[in-house]
Design a protein around this motif. Structure first.
Motif, PDB file in Angstrom:
ATOM      1  N   ARG A   1      -5.145   2.061  -1.042  1.00  0.00           N
ATOM      2  CA  ARG A   1      -5.823   1.156  -0.114  1.00  0.00           C
ATOM      3  C   ARG A   1      -7.049   0.502  -0.741  1.00  0.00           C
ATOM      4  O   ARG A   1      -7.707  -0.325  -0.100  1.00  0.00           O
ATOM      5  CB  ARG A   1      -6.135   1.871   1.216  1.00  0.00           C
ATOM      6  CG  ARG A   1      -7.301   2.806   1.210  1.00  0.00           C
ATOM      7  CD  ARG A   1      -7.478   3.448   2.592  1.00  0.00           C
ATOM      8  NE  ARG A   1      -8.569   4.397   2.554  1.00  0.00           N
ATOM      9  CZ  ARG A   1      -8.642   5.499   3.292  1.00  0.00           C
ATOM     10  NH1 ARG A   1      -7.694   5.780   4.154  1.00  0.00           N
ATOM     11  NH2 ARG A   1      -9.670   6.306   3.201  1.00  0.00           N
ATOM     12  N   THR A   2      -7.360   0.855  -1.989  1.00  0.00           N
ATOM     13  CA  THR A   2      -8.363   0.108  -2.751  1.00  0.00           C
ATOM     14  C   THR A   2      -7.685  -0.907  -3.668  1.00  0.00           C
ATOM     15  O   THR A   2      -8.118  -2.058  -3.776  1.00  0.00           O
ATOM     16  CB  THR A   2      -9.237   1.075  -3.588  1.00  0.00           C
ATOM     17  OG1 THR A   2      -9.936   1.937  -2.682  1.00  0.00           O
ATOM     18  CG2 THR A   2     -10.244   0.312  -4.431  1.00  0.00           C
TER      19      THR A   2
ATOM     20  N   MET B   1       0.845  -1.211   0.000  1.00  0.00           N
ATOM     21  CA  MET B   1       0.000   0.000   0.000  1.00  0.00           C
ATOM     22  C   MET B   1       0.873   1.250   0.000  1.00  0.00           C
ATOM     23  O   MET B   1       0.605   2.206  -0.732  1.00  0.00           O
ATOM     24  CB  MET B   1      -0.925   0.009   1.221  1.00  0.00           C
ATOM     25  CG  MET B   1      -2.118  -0.935   1.086  1.00  0.00           C
ATOM     26  SD  MET B   1      -3.268  -0.742   2.495  1.00  0.00           S
ATOM     27  CE  MET B   1      -4.125  -2.315   2.439  1.00  0.00           C
TER      28      MET B   1
ATOM     29  N   ALA C   1     -10.637   5.265 -14.182  1.00  0.00           N
ATOM     30  CA  ALA C   1     -10.941   6.163 -13.063  1.00  0.00           C
ATOM     31  C   ALA C   1      -9.888   7.255 -12.902  1.00  0.00           C
ATOM     32  O   ALA C   1     -10.223   8.398 -12.601  1.00  0.00           O
ATOM     33  CB  ALA C   1     -11.061   5.357 -11.761  1.00  0.00           C
TER      34      ALA C   1
ATOM     35  N   LEU D   1      -8.696  12.975  -9.369  1.00  0.00           N
ATOM     36  CA  LEU D   1     -10.039  12.751  -8.816  1.00  0.00           C
ATOM     37  C   LEU D   1     -10.017  11.788  -7.615  1.00  0.00           C
ATOM     38  O   LEU D   1     -10.870  11.871  -6.736  1.00  0.00           O
ATOM     39  CB  LEU D   1     -10.972  12.184  -9.898  1.00  0.00           C
ATOM     40  CG  LEU D   1     -11.317  13.154 -11.049  1.00  0.00           C
ATOM     41  CD1 LEU D   1     -12.098  12.425 -12.139  1.00  0.00           C
ATOM     42  CD2 LEU D   1     -12.133  14.347 -10.515  1.00  0.00           C
ATOM     43  N   ILE D   2      -9.077  10.853  -7.601  1.00  0.00           N
ATOM     44  CA  ILE D   2      -8.962   9.877  -6.509  1.00  0.00           C
ATOM     45  C   ILE D   2      -7.678  10.183  -5.742  1.00  0.00           C
ATOM     46  O   ILE D   2      -6.610  10.260  -6.351  1.00  0.00           O
ATOM     47  CB  ILE D   2      -8.862   8.435  -7.063  1.00  0.00           C
ATOM     48  CG1 ILE D   2      -9.987   8.121  -8.057  1.00  0.00           C
ATOM     49  CG2 ILE D   2      -8.797   7.406  -5.938  1.00  0.00           C
ATOM     50  CD1 ILE D   2     -11.341   7.945  -7.439  1.00  0.00           C
TER      51      ILE D   2
ATOM     52  N   PRO E   1      -6.127  -4.341  -1.707  1.00  0.00           N
ATOM     53  CA  PRO E   1      -7.168  -5.329  -1.382  1.00  0.00           C
ATOM     54  C   PRO E   1      -7.876  -5.877  -2.626  1.00  0.00           C
ATOM     55  O   PRO E   1      -8.205  -7.060  -2.678  1.00  0.00           O
ATOM     56  CB  PRO E   1      -8.142  -4.545  -0.494  1.00  0.00           C
ATOM     57  CG  PRO E   1      -7.314  -3.455   0.099  1.00  0.00           C
ATOM     58  CD  PRO E   1      -6.345  -3.076  -0.985  1.00  0.00           C
ATOM     59  N   SER E   2      -8.104  -5.022  -3.631  1.00  0.00           N
ATOM     60  CA  SER E   2      -8.781  -5.505  -4.844  1.00  0.00           C
ATOM     61  C   SER E   2      -7.917  -6.543  -5.546  1.00  0.00           C
ATOM     62  O   SER E   2      -8.408  -7.590  -5.993  1.00  0.00           O
ATOM     63  CB  SER E   2      -9.075  -4.339  -5.798  1.00  0.00           C
ATOM     64  OG  SER E   2      -9.993  -3.442  -5.207  1.00  0.00           O
TER      65      SER E   2
ATOM     66  N   VAL F   1     -10.445  -0.870 -15.314  1.00  0.00           N
ATOM     67  CA  VAL F   1     -11.333  -0.056 -14.468  1.00  0.00           C
ATOM     68  C   VAL F   1     -10.533   1.050 -13.773  1.00  0.00           C
ATOM     69  O   VAL F   1     -10.927   2.222 -13.769  1.00  0.00           O
ATOM     70  CB  VAL F   1     -12.060  -0.949 -13.433  1.00  0.00           C
ATOM     71  CG1 VAL F   1     -12.905  -0.102 -12.490  1.00  0.00           C
ATOM     72  CG2 VAL F   1     -12.912  -1.997 -14.148  1.00  0.00           C
TER      73      VAL F   1
ATOM     74  N   VAL G   1      -6.561   6.762  -1.073  1.00  0.00           N
ATOM     75  CA  VAL G   1      -7.749   5.947  -1.411  1.00  0.00           C
ATOM     76  C   VAL G   1      -7.403   4.972  -2.532  1.00  0.00           C
ATOM     77  O   VAL G   1      -7.786   3.797  -2.498  1.00  0.00           O
ATOM     78  CB  VAL G   1      -8.935   6.861  -1.826  1.00  0.00           C
ATOM     79  CG1 VAL G   1     -10.043   6.041  -2.491  1.00  0.00           C
ATOM     80  CG2 VAL G   1      -9.469   7.616  -0.615  1.00  0.00           C
ATOM     81  N   PHE G   2      -6.624   5.440  -3.502  1.00  0.00           N
ATOM     82  CA  PHE G   2      -6.253   4.568  -4.622  1.00  0.00           C
ATOM     83  C   PHE G   2      -5.480   3.347  -4.127  1.00  0.00           C
ATOM     84  O   PHE G   2      -5.819   2.207  -4.461  1.00  0.00           O
ATOM     85  CB  PHE G   2      -5.417   5.351  -5.643  1.00  0.00           C
ATOM     86  CG  PHE G   2      -5.065   4.527  -6.849  1.00  0.00           C
ATOM     87  CD1 PHE G   2      -6.012   4.253  -7.821  1.00  0.00           C
ATOM     88  CD2 PHE G   2      -3.792   3.998  -6.999  1.00  0.00           C
ATOM     89  CE1 PHE G   2      -5.706   3.461  -8.917  1.00  0.00           C
ATOM     90  CE2 PHE G   2      -3.476   3.200  -8.092  1.00  0.00           C
ATOM     91  CZ  PHE G   2      -4.431   2.937  -9.053  1.00  0.00           C
TER      92      PHE G   2
END
Lengths: 206, 206
Positions: A141-142, A114, A177, A133-134, A145-146, A173, A138-139
């Motif tokens: 820590r998403t 991370m 984003a 935008l992100i 896990p993804s 995806v 957040v990017f």
């Protein structure tokens, strides 16, 4: 270590016995206990080795002269390739994600990845490679896990045979984003290139 | 079933014994065997019950008059709430993701959710709620594994205390990828609303 990796990868940690690990490693249970105090210690050594191998490979990729987004794509592809071909990495990741492995879960591998991807996302934003935008936090820590879930479901459905294609989907995806609209087509084409297993490269390695 | 759920959720499937399950359920091992032939049968019954409960809740949400994207957000929030509060759902999902649970992995729960979300993504595209950049198939087969990983890592780090926030993060990224630019702010605001645990609602339920 390879014998332990093979037994744990196929049977899972809880079902793996020291006898099986010894047999697969060509040593007796006594000889195993000479090196390791318990099955848990073998498992932790395996995870450490896997983490060391993947971090070393990551450091090499990060030395290449690439943009931050390209670094992220190549890191994800490198891990996907190791997850399909390297027995130590396969076993180490399985031990990390299996919730029944340890009483105290291992958080450092997740945290390391991370932190690396948050830093790369920050650099990407700084050079205008992402649209802002992100947030990098957040990017990252998403994404980690993804990625964990995508490899888990790919393992469940196909034994990871479709892992590279599913990580490619995940990045379709993610890129849609985070990449500015006018750069998106080029970055999707880059992802097509990165997530293609090149036959020539495969032959050279074999 | 609640006793079995509690033992499997905390100890994991491989470590759970029929004695523990019996003790937690207030019955003897003999009484357990009267109903179930094996631990695996108990586990499969638990997963079936969890899948039934969550699919029923999903069917209720799908009857509400909402847009397809709002349906997707509410389905994800409903499952996140159940994953933090419903012992059957907690245990059932753990059994589904633990790779050491069964020799033959359970694919139907993943397939059901992927099919539902692919259909919703298709409807969203048909009504112009999405930008058409990601195919409904790629979207669904990325979302379900990503959700799986996010809940797994949340379980590992915080025992799912931060699950709703992390699913909210995941949807920030997903919405930014699939929503037309001019509708994005409104949809992010909608996600803020959906992924907020309302204290009033909590009190009513308690």
């Amino acid at each position: 270590m390879l014998g332990a990796a093979e037994v744990i990868r196929t049977a899972g940690y809880a079902n793996a016995t020291l006898n099986d690990i010894g047999a697969a490693s060509g040593v007796t249970k006594g000889a195993l206990y000479f090196h390791f105090d318990s099955k848990e210690e073998i498992a932790r050594a395996l995870i450490e080795e896997q983490h060391r191998v993947t971090r070393e490979a990551a450091a090499e990729i990060l030395e290449l002269e690439l943009t931050p987004v390209e670094h992220m794509l190549r890191l994800c592809m490198d891990l996907a390739e190791r997850l399909t071909s390297d027995p130590i990495v396969r076993a180490g990741i399985r031990l990390t994600t299996d919730s029944s492995t340890f009483d105290t879960p291992l958080l450092d591998p997740y945290r390391d990845w991370m932190a690396s991807f948050e830093e790369l996302a920050r650099r990407a934003e700084a050079v205008g490679e992402t649209n802002g935008l992100i947030s990098p936090e957040v990017f990252a820590r998403t994404l980690i896990p993804s990625y964990t879930g995508v490899q888990l479901v790919s393992e469940t459905f196909t034994g990871r045979a479709d892992l590279i294609d599913r990580i490619h989907d995940l990045w379709r995806v993610l890129l849609t984003a985070i990449i500015p609209a006018e750069q998106l087509a080029a970055k999707l084409a880059l992802a097509d290139e990165v997530f293609t297993v090149k036959p020539a490269r495969r032959r050279k390695r074999a």
